[in-house]
Design a protein around this motif. Structure first.
Motif, mmCIF file in Angstrom:
data_model
loop_
_atom_site.group_PDB
_atom_site.id
_atom_site.type_symbol
_atom_site.label_atom_id
_atom_site.label_comp_id
_atom_site.label_asym_id
_atom_site.label_seq_id
_atom_site.Cartn_x
_atom_site.Cartn_y
_atom_site.Cartn_z
ATOM 1 N N UNK A 189 -32.339 11.370 29.305
ATOM 2 C CA UNK A 189 -31.980 10.489 28.192
ATOM 3 C C UNK A 189 -32.667 10.949 26.917
ATOM 4 N N UNK A 190 -31.962 10.748 25.809
ATOM 5 C CA UNK A 190 -32.468 11.000 24.463
ATOM 6 C C UNK A 190 -32.440 9.677 23.705
ATOM 7 N N UNK A 208 -26.628 8.649 15.529
ATOM 8 C CA UNK A 208 -27.555 9.745 15.267
ATOM 9 C C UNK A 208 -28.520 9.933 16.426
ATOM 10 N N UNK A 209 -28.653 11.149 16.871
ATOM 11 C CA UNK A 209 -29.661 11.478 17.877
ATOM 12 C C UNK A 209 -30.998 11.668 17.163
ATOM 13 N N UNK A 210 -32.001 10.880 17.561
ATOM 14 C CA UNK A 210 -33.299 10.948 16.895
ATOM 15 C C UNK A 210 -34.248 11.942 17.540
ATOM 16 N N UNK A 211 -34.253 12.013 18.860
ATOM 17 C CA UNK A 211 -35.155 12.957 19.510
ATOM 18 C C UNK A 211 -34.657 13.280 20.910
ATOM 19 N N UNK A 212 -34.984 14.484 21.355
ATOM 20 C CA UNK A 212 -34.695 14.966 22.701
ATOM 21 C C UNK A 212 -36.025 15.301 23.371
ATOM 22 N N UNK A 213 -36.254 14.870 24.591
ATOM 23 C CA UNK A 213 -37.511 15.220 25.265
ATOM 24 C C UNK A 213 -37.571 16.713 25.561
ATOM 25 N N UNK A 214 -38.516 17.391 24.923
ATOM 26 C CA UNK A 214 -38.636 18.840 25.088
ATOM 27 C C UNK A 214 -40.081 19.288 25.278
ATOM 28 N N UNK A 215 -41.026 18.464 24.851
ATOM 29 C CA UNK A 215 -42.435 18.832 24.967
ATOM 30 C C UNK A 215 -42.919 18.611 26.395
ATOM 31 N N UNK A 216 -44.020 19.259 26.740
ATOM 32 C CA UNK A 216 -44.507 19.206 28.118
ATOM 33 C C UNK A 216 -44.755 17.782 28.589
ATOM 34 N N UNK A 217 -45.325 16.955 27.726
ATOM 35 C CA UNK A 217 -45.658 15.590 28.142
ATOM 36 C C UNK A 217 -44.438 14.671 28.175
ATOM 37 N N UNK A 218 -43.301 15.139 27.656
ATOM 38 C CA UNK A 218 -42.066 14.360 27.703
ATOM 39 C C UNK A 218 -41.194 14.712 28.913
ATOM 40 N N UNK A 219 -41.582 15.723 29.649
ATOM 41 C CA UNK A 219 -40.691 16.270 30.680
ATOM 42 C C UNK A 219 -41.355 16.379 32.053
ATOM 43 N N UNK A 220 -42.414 15.643 32.286
ATOM 44 C CA UNK A 220 -43.083 15.673 33.579
ATOM 45 C C UNK A 220 -42.305 14.820 34.578
ATOM 46 N N UNK A 221 -41.787 15.448 35.587
ATOM 47 C CA UNK A 221 -40.982 14.742 36.569
ATOM 48 C C UNK A 221 -39.531 14.655 36.156
ATOM 49 N N UNK A 222 -39.278 14.091 34.993
ATOM 50 C CA UNK A 222 -37.927 13.999 34.424
ATOM 51 C C UNK A 222 -38.015 14.211 32.923
ATOM 52 N N UNK A 223 -36.917 14.670 32.337
ATOM 53 C CA UNK A 223 -36.838 14.839 30.882
ATOM 54 C C UNK A 223 -36.341 13.529 30.292
ATOM 55 N N UNK A 224 -37.290 12.735 29.786
ATOM 56 C CA UNK A 224 -36.980 11.352 29.427
ATOM 57 C C UNK A 224 -37.520 11.005 28.046
#
Length: 484
Positions: A189-190, A208-224
Motif C-alpha cells: 500500500x501507498x 495524488x500519490x503522496x508516498x511509496x514505501x521504499x526505505x529500509x524501515x518502511x519495507x520490513x516484512x511488507x512494503x507498507x
C-alpha cells in the motif's frame, strides 16, 4: 480521570490509584511550554488502530479495531482517561454475506456538517482480502445510541486493496487520505490524497500519490505505508503514517508540508528519512503505530494515540494476535516547531519533564547517568521522568527514568544521578523527595530531600545537585521547576 490545577500543599502524597493529573503552570518568558498532562497506559486492551475524536459536546469519542474483526465499537467519556472504563457500544456489525462481511478494520469517527461519520475498511464474506473503504452516517446527537446508515463504498481510481481512510480540513478544504495498492507498483500500500466532493464519502478531482514505501524501515516484512493522520501546528501540516509489518517492525514515518501549500500536490510534502516513533525494548513497547491525534482536556497539549504490544515475539501471523493495546502520550515540540514523539513510554503513569524556572526551555536530563540541565534535549526521553510514590513510602515522591525503567533520580554525595535501584535503604532515601510548592512562587514545584531536610534539587553550573537552601533568590530560582 482527575483534571485539576496543581494543589499548593506542603506535602503531596502520590496515590498509586491516581489516574491522571493536569497541572496548569505558567512562568515568565516560557510561553512555548504546555502544562503537564498525565494518563495511565494502556488505555484499552485488545483495541488496535485507535481513533479518539474530541467533540464540542464535551465528550471524547473512541473507536478502534476489535480483534475479532467483526464489528465497530464506540465509547465516549468527558476525559481521555475516562475512556478506559467507559461502557462500549457496538454500533454496527459485519454482513453475513457479500461486501462488508469480513476484516472490519481501522474505524475512524468524525463529525462533519452536523452529522457523524465512521470510515472503516472491510473485506467480503466470500473474499476476505478484497478489502475496500466504506462509510457509515448518523444524524443522532449521541452516536453510541443513534441509528447508523450505510453510505457505501468510497470509490477511488482503482478497484484494489484500500484501507485506512481519514479526513482533515486545511485552508477551508476537506481532504480524504487513505492507503491503497496501486496497479503497477509492487507494494502492499501507498498513501493517497484527494479532495472531498459533494458529501463525506465521495472524492473529486485528481487523486495524488503522496508516498511509496521504499526505505529500509518502511519495507520490513511488507512494503507498507498506511494509517495516515494529520496534525496541524506551527504553520505546518505533519502527516504521520505507519510502515512495515504489523509486528515489532511497525513504526511511524512523517511527511511535512507548509500550511499554506496545497496538500493535494505531492511536491508540497517532504518525507523524513528516518522513522519518528519505533519499538523500544527498554520500555517493553513493540510495534507502535496506526496513530491518531487528539488534545488534552485543557486544550494545551497534543496527544498521540496509538497501539502497540507489550512483547516482541508473536506466534503465527501478527494479524491473528489480539493483544495490540491502545495507548496515549503527550506530543512534545522542538525549538524549530517540529514534533518530537520521543519513545513509547512505559506502561503506567505517563512521564513529565522538569523545566527550569530561571532558565526557560532547559530541562533536567541524564547524560551518562549524571543529571544536568540542558535545552533542546535529544533524545527527549533522557529528560522524561515518571513521578511515582516515593521509595521510602508515604509523603514522598521518586522520579523514575522513562528510557531506563528501574533507574531513579537520586543524590550521591549531593550530586544528582540517575541510577539503578539497588534495593538498599540508603538508595531509597537518596531517591525520595518531598514535593513542595516551588521556592520561586506560584506555578512551580521544588523537591526537598527526604533524608536531608532543607536540601533541595537545584541546578548549578549546568549540573544538578541536592544542596541546602541558602535563602537567596538565586537558589530559589534554581531549585524551582515547572512540570511539562
Amino acid at each position: 480521570m482527575l483534571v485539576r490545577p496543581l494543589r499548593r500543599t506542603a506535602v503531596l502524597t502520590v496515590l498509586v490509584t491516581l489516574l491522571t493529573v493536569t497541572v496548569h503552570l505558567l512562568w515568565p518568558g516560557a510561553a512555548h511550554a504546555s502544562p503537564a498532562v498525565q494518563y495511565t497506559n494502556p488505555l484499552a486492551a485488545q483495541r488496535a488502530d485507535p481513533h479518539i475524536f474530541r467533540h464540542t459536546d464535551g465528550y471524547y469519542y473512541f473507536t478502534a479495531t476489535a480483534p475479532e474483526y467483526d464489528r465497530i465499537v464506540l465509547r465516549r467519556a468527558t476525559t481521555i482517561q475516562g475512556l478506559a472504563t467507559a461502557p462500549e457500544s457496538v454500533i454496527w456489525r459485519k454482513h453475513a454475506t457479500g461486501e462488508m462481511g469480513a476484516h472490519i478494520w481501522a474505524p475512524e469517527i468524525h463529525f462533519i456538517n452536523g452529522k457523524w461519520y465512521v470510515y472503516f475498511a472491510a473485506g467480503r464474506a466470500d473474499d476476505v482480502w478484497r478489502i475496500r473503504m466504506y462509510v457509515l452516517e448518523s444524524s443522532s446527537a449521541n452516536p453510541l445510541t443513534g441509528a447508523w446508515t450505510e453510505r457505501g463504498r468510497i470509490t477511488t481510481p482503482w478497484d484494489t486493496f484500500s484501507l485506512d481512510a481519514s479526513t482533515f480540513v486545511a485552508n477551508g478544504v476537506r481532504y480524504l487520505l487513505w492507503a491503497q495498492q496501486e496497479p503497477g507498483i509492487a507494494t502492499n500500500s501507498n498513501l493517497y490524497i484527494a479532495r472531498m466532493g459533494a458529501n463525506p464519502w465521495t472524492i473529486t478531482g485528481t487523486t495524488t500519490r503522496l508516498t511509496v514505501p521504499a526505505l529500509a524501515w518502511e519495507t520490513r516484512g511488507y512494503k507498507v505505508a498506511e494509517g495516515p493522520s494529520v496534525l496541524q501546528r506551527n504553520g505546518r501540516l505533519f502527516l504521520t503514517y505507519s510502515a512495515s509489518a504489523t509486528d515489532a517492525n511497525y513504526c511511524l514515518g512523517l511527511l511535512t508540508a507548509a500550511a499554506s501549500a496545497d496538500p493535494s500536490q505531492a511536491s508540497s510534502w517532504t518525507k523524513s528519512p528516518n522513522p519518528v516513533f519505533v519499538t523500544s525494548a527498554a520500555t517493553s513497547q513493540y510495534g507502535p503505530g496506526h496513530n491518531s491525534f487528539t488534545t488534552s482536556e485543557d486544550g494545551q497539549s497534543d496527544i498521540l494515540v496509538y497501539h502497540d504490544r507489550s512483547y516482541r515475539d508473536i506466534s503465527g501471523d501478527p494479524l491473528n494476535d489480539p493483544n495490540r493495546r491502545t495507548r496515549v502520550q503527550k506530543v512534545h515540540w522542538r525549538a524549530d516547531g517540529t514534533p518530537d514523539f520521543g519513545i513509547p513510554v512505559p506502561d503506567g503513569l505517563t512521564p513529565v519533564r522538569l523545566l527550569s524556572y530561571d532558565t526557560p526551555g532547559a530541562a533536567v536530563r541524564h547524560w551518562n547517568f549524571r543529571a544536568r540541565l540542558e535545552a533542546n534535549v535529544t533524545p527527549l526521553a533522557d529528560s522524561q521522568f515518571r513521578l511515582v510514590p516515593g521509595l521510602t513510602g508515604s509523603g514522598t515522591v521518586s522520579l523514575e527514568s522513562t528510557n531506563y525503567p528501574g533507574y531513579y533520580l537520586r543524590h550521591r554525595n549531593f550530586e544528582a544521578w540517575v541510577q539503578q535501584r539497588d534495593g538498599s535503604g540508603l538508595f531509597d532515601t537518596d531517591a525520595s523527595f518531598v514535593r513542595r510548592s516551588g521556592l520561586a512562587g506560584s506555578g512551580t514545584v521544588s523537591l526537598e530531600s527526604a533524608n536531608f531536610p532543607g536540601y533541595f534539587v537545584r541546578h548549578r553550573a549546568g549540573q544538578v545537585w541536592v544542596e541546602q537552601n541558602d535563602g537567596t533568590s538565586g537558589f530559589r530560582g534554581s531549585a524551582s521547576f515547572i512540570l511539562e
